[in-house]
Design an enzyme around this catalytic site. Structure first.
Site, PDB file in Angstrom:
ATOM      1  N   HIS A   1       0.975   2.595  -4.215  1.00 45.45           N
ATOM      2  CA  HIS A   1       2.142   2.889  -5.048  1.00 45.45           C
ATOM      3  C   HIS A   1       1.695   3.271  -6.448  1.00 45.45           C
ATOM      4  O   HIS A   1       0.623   2.870  -6.910  1.00 45.45           O
ATOM      5  CB  HIS A   1       3.064   1.679  -5.103  1.00 45.45           C
ATOM      6  CG  HIS A   1       4.415   1.958  -5.674  1.00 45.45           C
ATOM      7  ND1 HIS A   1       5.253   2.925  -5.172  1.00 45.45           N
ATOM      8  CD2 HIS A   1       5.085   1.396  -6.726  1.00 45.45           C
ATOM      9  CE1 HIS A   1       6.381   2.938  -5.863  1.00 45.45           C
ATOM     10  NE2 HIS A   1       6.298   2.031  -6.820  1.00 45.45           N
TER      11      HIS A   1
ATOM     12  N   CYS B   1       6.562   8.492  -5.435  1.00 50.80           N
ATOM     13  CA  CYS B   1       6.317   7.532  -6.519  1.00 50.80           C
ATOM     14  C   CYS B   1       5.380   8.118  -7.572  1.00 50.80           C
ATOM     15  O   CYS B   1       5.560   7.883  -8.775  1.00 50.80           O
ATOM     16  CB  CYS B   1       5.762   6.225  -5.978  1.00 50.80           C
ATOM     17  SG  CYS B   1       4.232   6.386  -5.008  1.00 50.80           S
TER      18      CYS B   1
ATOM     19  N   ASP C   1       9.005  -0.092 -11.694  1.00 49.35           N
ATOM     20  CA  ASP C   1       8.916   0.407 -10.323  1.00 49.35           C
ATOM     21  C   ASP C   1       9.835   1.602 -10.141  1.00 49.35           C
ATOM     22  O   ASP C   1      11.037   1.544 -10.435  1.00 49.35           O
ATOM     23  CB  ASP C   1       9.292  -0.694  -9.336  1.00 49.35           C
ATOM     24  CG  ASP C   1       8.694  -0.469  -7.969  1.00 49.35           C
ATOM     25  OD1 ASP C   1       8.748   0.680  -7.481  1.00 49.35           O
ATOM     26  OD2 ASP C   1       8.159  -1.425  -7.395  1.00 49.35           O
TER      27      ASP C   1
END
Length: 355
Positions: free
Chosen positions: A161, A55, A179
Site C-alpha cells: 500500500h 493507492c 490512508d
C-alpha cells in the site's frame, strides 16, 4: 477543533474497539509534539482512491496538490487539480488499475508532474534516520512523505500500500497515515518502529523492499519535450560552443550592420555555420525515463501538442525552409539522399532520455 475518526489500527489496539481519541487536539497541548502544520496541506487534499489499485496514484496526487504544484492542464472544466486520471504519463491507467505501481514508478509519476523526489528504499536507512526524516518533513512546511509499506505488519487486510504521512507525535512516537483507501480505513496513527518494519517487506513484483518518497516542489522542473544529451564522448561540446559563443557573436555583428532587418539571411548564415551533427546529438526529444517500466513519461498527446505549437511559430516558419535547403545541400555533397538532419518534417531527432 477536534479531528474525529482518527483511529489506531495497530497491534496494541483492539481493531473491534479502535481508539478514537482526537489525538491531533491532544497533540496541540503537548510541547514535544512536532507540529502538523506542514502536513495540513495533505489533510486539506485528502481523497479516496478511485480504484482498489490506485493507492499510489492517489497518494502522489494528494501530495502534488498539497505542494500547490500546477498540473498545467485542466482536470474538469477550468479547474487545474491533480487527480488520478491525470497521472497517466508513466503507465496506462488501465494497466495501473490491474497491477498498481511499484515504488520507482510512483517516484517517476511525481517527478514527471513537477515534484522534486528522493527515493529511500528499506535497507538503505535506519530506524533513527526514518524518524529524523519524518520529524524534518513535518517541521518543514515545504516537504511531504509518501510511504510504501505492507499492511500485514499492522494486521490490516491486504498487503502492499501507498499513503501520505500526515503528521508525527514525538511523545508517543506515532505517525499519522492518511490512508487513501478510506472505504477500508480512515486516517490512523501507527507506531513509527512498526512502519519501519512494514517497509522491509518485499514487493513481490520487484523482489525488493518497499520504502518512502520524500517530495517537495521542483523549482526547476523538467522540460515537457526537449532535453540535452550530455554524452561522455563530448560530441556535444561543439554544439555548446556554437550556442554560447558563435551564434550570439553572429547575431550581434548582424545587428551592428543592420542585417537583422532581413532575418532570413541571418538565420541562413547561422544554419550554414552550425555543427549540425553535434546539435543533433545534443538536443533530443524527451521520450522515456529509466525509472519507467514501459510507455512514455510525457504523454504522446502532450508531445504532439507542443510540436504543433512549435511548428506554428513565426521563427519555425522561417527556419524550416532553410533547414530543408541545408539538408538537400548536404545530401548532394555526401551523395546520400537519406542523410539525417536535425529536423525532418518538423520532427526532432528522438532519443531515449536517461533521467
Amino acid at each position: 477543533m477536534p479531528v474525529q475518526g482518527l483511529v489506531m489500527t495497530c497491534r496494541t489496539y483492539d481493531m473491534q474497539q479502535p481508539n478514537r481519541m482526537p489525538l491531533l487536539t491532544h497533540c496541540a497541548q503537548v510541547t514535544s509534539f512536532v507540529t502538523c502544520l506542514s502536513c495540513l496541506g495533505s489533510l486539506r487534499c485528502c481523497s479516496t482512491q478511485d480504484e482498489p489499485a490506485f493507492c499510489g496514484l492517489a497518494s502522489i496526487a494528494m501530495v502534488l496538490n498539497a505542494l500547490s504544484i500546477d498540473p498545467k492542464r485542466p482536470w474538469k472544466g477550468s479547474w487545474r487539480w491533480f487527480h488520478e486520471q491525470l497521472l497517466d504519463c508513466c503507465l496506462p491507467l488501465d494497466t495501473v488499475a490491474k497491477e498498481g505501481v511499484v515504488l520507482t514508478q510512483a517516484a517517476c509519476l511525481a517527478k514527471c508532474n513537477g515534484a522534486n523526489v528522493t527515493l529511500h528504499r528499506a535497507g538503505t536507512f535506519s530506524l533513527e534516520q526514518l524518524r529524523q526524516a519524518v520529524v524534518d518533513v513535518c517541521s518543514s512546511g515545504e516537504e511531504h512523505l509518501v510511504v510504501s509499506y505492507s499492511r500485514k505488519t499492522f494486521s490490516q487486510t491486504g498487503d502492499g500500500h501507498f499513503s501520505p504521512v500526515g503528521g508525527y507525535h514525538a511523545g508517543r512516537d506515532l505517525v499519522l497515515i492518511l490512508d487513501t483507501a478510506r472505504f477500508k480505513y480512515p486516517p490512523h496513527w501507527v507506531p513509527l518502529p512498526m512502519l519501519y518494519e512494514s517497509m522491509s517487506a518485499l514487493d513481490p513484483t520487484t523482489g525488493k523492499p518497499r520504502g518512502f518518497l520524500r517530495m517537495s516542489v521542483n523549482t526547476r522542473p523538467d522540460s515537457v519535450l526537449f532535453t540535452l544529451d550530455i554524452r561522455p564522448d563530448r560530441t556535444w561540446r561543439d554544439a555548446e560552443r556554437f550556442i554560447r559563443t558563435t551564434a550570439p557573436e553572429l547575431v550581434k555583428a548582424a545587428a551592428g550592420s543592420g542585417q537583422l532587418a532581413a532575418p532570413e539571411s541571418v538565420l541562413a548564415r547561422l544554419v550554414a555555420l552550425a555543427p549540425l551533427d553535434s546539435v543533433q546529438s545534443f538536443i533530443a526529444v524527451r521520450f522515456a525515463a529509466q525509472m519507467c517500466a514501459r510507455d512514455r513519461c510525457v504523454p504522446h498527446t502532450v508531445r504532439q501538442q507542443v510540436l504543433q505549437e512549435l511548428r506554428a511559430t513565426p521563427l519555425y516558419q522561417i527556419i524550416q525552409p532553410i533547414m530543408d535547403q541545408q539538408q538537400q545541400q548536404q545530401s548532394t555533397v555526401q551523395g546520400n539522399p537519406s542523410a539525417a538532419a536535425v529536423v525532418d518534417n518538423g520532427h526532432m531527432h528522438q532519443q531515449q532520455h536517461q533521467q
